[in-house]
Enzyme design. Structure first.
Site, PDB file in Angstrom:
ATOM      1  N   HIS A   1     -20.983   2.805 -44.880  1.00 14.02           N
ATOM      2  CA  HIS A   1     -21.620   1.665 -44.215  1.00 14.02           C
ATOM      3  C   HIS A   1     -22.803   1.142 -45.020  1.00 14.02           C
ATOM      4  O   HIS A   1     -23.319   0.066 -44.739  1.00 14.02           O
ATOM      5  CB  HIS A   1     -22.111   2.080 -42.825  1.00 14.02           C
ATOM      6  CG  HIS A   1     -23.293   3.001 -42.868  1.00 14.02           C
ATOM      7  ND1 HIS A   1     -23.179   4.351 -43.117  1.00 14.02           N
ATOM      8  CD2 HIS A   1     -24.632   2.773 -42.713  1.00 14.02           C
ATOM      9  CE1 HIS A   1     -24.368   4.904 -43.116  1.00 14.02           C
ATOM     10  NE2 HIS A   1     -25.275   3.981 -42.869  1.00 14.02           N
TER      11      HIS A   1
ATOM     12  N   LYS B   1     -16.504  18.211 -37.625  1.00  8.50           N
ATOM     13  CA  LYS B   1     -16.647  19.422 -36.820  1.00  8.50           C
ATOM     14  C   LYS B   1     -17.776  19.243 -35.821  1.00  8.50           C
ATOM     15  O   LYS B   1     -18.948  19.420 -36.157  1.00  8.50           O
ATOM     16  CB  LYS B   1     -16.915  20.623 -37.730  1.00  8.50           C
ATOM     17  CG  LYS B   1     -15.799  20.906 -38.733  1.00  8.50           C
ATOM     18  CD  LYS B   1     -16.162  22.029 -39.686  1.00  8.50           C
ATOM     19  CE  LYS B   1     -15.032  22.292 -40.676  1.00  8.50           C
ATOM     20  NZ  LYS B   1     -15.363  23.366 -41.646  1.00  8.50           N
TER      21      LYS B   1
ATOM     22  N   ALA C   1     -18.161  21.450 -49.379  1.00  6.97           N
ATOM     23  CA  ALA C   1     -17.834  20.294 -50.210  1.00  6.97           C
ATOM     24  C   ALA C   1     -18.216  20.510 -51.669  1.00  6.97           C
ATOM     25  O   ALA C   1     -17.501  20.075 -52.577  1.00  6.97           O
ATOM     26  CB  ALA C   1     -18.545  19.058 -49.664  1.00  6.97           C
TER      27      ALA C   1
ATOM     28  N   LYS D   1     -18.656  27.195 -34.563  1.00  8.94           N
ATOM     29  CA  LYS D   1     -19.232  28.086 -35.581  1.00  8.94           C
ATOM     30  C   LYS D   1     -20.554  27.550 -36.118  1.00  8.94           C
ATOM     31  O   LYS D   1     -21.390  28.315 -36.606  1.00  8.94           O
ATOM     32  CB  LYS D   1     -18.225  28.321 -36.716  1.00  8.94           C
ATOM     33  CG  LYS D   1     -17.748  27.055 -37.433  1.00  8.94           C
ATOM     34  CD  LYS D   1     -18.634  26.631 -38.579  1.00  8.94           C
ATOM     35  CE  LYS D   1     -18.146  25.320 -39.160  1.00  8.94           C
ATOM     36  NZ  LYS D   1     -19.036  24.803 -40.219  1.00  8.94           N
TER      37      LYS D   1
ATOM     38  N   VAL E   1     -26.874  15.164 -41.624  1.00 11.87           N
ATOM     39  CA  VAL E   1     -26.494  15.498 -40.254  1.00 11.87           C
ATOM     40  C   VAL E   1     -26.284  17.002 -40.126  1.00 11.87           C
ATOM     41  O   VAL E   1     -25.569  17.611 -40.910  1.00 11.87           O
ATOM     42  CB  VAL E   1     -25.205  14.748 -39.851  1.00 11.87           C
ATOM     43  CG1 VAL E   1     -24.727  15.206 -38.472  1.00 11.87           C
ATOM     44  CG2 VAL E   1     -25.451  13.247 -39.856  1.00 11.87           C
TER      45      VAL E   1
END
Length: 346
Positions: free
Chosen positions: A32, A106, A141, A192, A280
């Site tokens: 975005h 998640k 990642a 988790k 985040v």
């Protein structure tokens, strides 16, 4: 070769886009943020989220959803849980053909307690997709982008769609298993993150491996209790999206949830932790959702409750750990016995 859109140019979205590119697909990456897209297209790097990783020159970043979903056969959502509804609504306005929908998010939505696939089902008309697939498992990642060996699970209500996602992503470095338990895979990957916050707090307080092993093991019991109450297969939680994801998220320096917990244990305020990380931390919203859901389902989740008190009621982390260690005595296998008993008598 297929045309695939990846929505979300954070670390995980970018890493998954690179896996798809390596498999020969034409990948379009959406963000975005216009300046973020321009930076990636000009430098061929995602400096904020994956520094030191070179992106393929012909993998372009876009800010127009209409342009990025045009003529694609699959759309991969890799967005924060809080953005899923809004982006789904935008996609609905510009998508004019049926695609495979895959998500790698998640989290659980506070207030509604919806899993990500449930949010997507509410917002996307069924004529736009065959089914929704979740891709989850122990997968930082940073390591995926470096082409280090990784295993994940693809799950959907129909095995055909899970296998389609498996075919799109699997290669010699990124192994994809399939599962028919979508509820368990989504909840295992989401819950988790709560335990990872706790692991970071434990480490931040200076406790050792014994304490963290206890936290992770009892955390798994909490995940299984809530998960099976919501319809998951308890055996899913001893797989990649349960034990596997717990291990990697509770022990790695790459884990943003672990890092957030570690900073909280050292006396930092929650708002300061989030500002410092500038990323985040899904475990915070998930703690809020799981705490309320456990109360609604009348399920005992002492670790989740303790973390909720630390995050939202300003409880002292050490006091909460002391409370957990002095709880009433019980039999270790009590949880497993109840779970299996409920499973086989229903």
């Amino acid at each position: 070769m297929e045309k695939i859109a990846v929505l979300g140019a954070g670390s995980w979205g970018t890493a998954l886009a690179m896996v798809l590119y390596d498999n020969g697909h034409e990948v379009k990456l959406w963000t975005h943020d216009k300046s973020h897209a321009e930076e990636m297209n000009q430098t061929h790097q995602n400096i904020k989220y994956l520094p030191n990783i070179t992106l393929p020159e012909d993998m372009r970043a876009y800010t127009s959803l209409a342009e990025v979903v045009k003529d694609v056969s699959a759309i991969v959502f890799v967005l924060p849980t809080k953005a899923i509804r809004d982006v789904c609504k935008q996609v609905k306005e510009v998508l004019d053909h049926k695609v495979t929908i895959i998500h790698g998010t998640k989290g659980i939505e506070p207030n509604t307690f919806k899993r990500v696939s449930e949010i997507m089902e509410e917002e996307l008309p069924p004529e736009l997709y065959n089914d929704i697939v979740v891709l989850s498992g122990p997968s930082h990642a940073e390591e995926v982008s470096e082409k280090q060996p990784t295993t994940v699970t693809a799950s959907s209500k129909t095995m055909k769609d899970a296998e389609r996602a498996q075919d799109l992503f699997i290669n010699e470095r990124f192994r994809v298993y399939t599962s028919a338990d979508m509820v368990g895979v989504e909840l295992g990957g989401s819950l988790k993150n709560i335990i990872a916050l706790g692991a970071g707090i434990s480490d931040g307080l200076g406790y050792g491996d014994n304490a963290k092993a206890a936290l992770v093991t009892r955390g798994l019991a909490e995940i299984a209790r809530l998960g099976t109450a919501k319809g998951a297969d308890p055996l899913t939680f001893v797989g990649l999206s349960g034990v596997g994801d717990l291990i990697v998220t509770c022990t790695s320096i790459h884990s943003r949830n672990w890092k957030a917990g570690n900073l909280l244990a050292k006396g930092n305020k929650l708002e300061d932790v989030l500002a410092e990380m500038d990323m985040v931390v899904e475990g915070i919203r998930t703690t809020q959702a799981a705490y309320a859901l456990a109360k609604e389902e009348r399920i005992e989740m002492p670790i989740t409750t303790g973390l909720y008190q630390i995050l939202f009621e300003h409880a002292n982390p050490k006091d909460i750990v002391d409370q957990l260690m002095t709880r009433m005595r019980r039999h270790e296998m009590e949880d497993l016995s109840l779970i299996l008993s409920n499973r086989y008598t229903q």
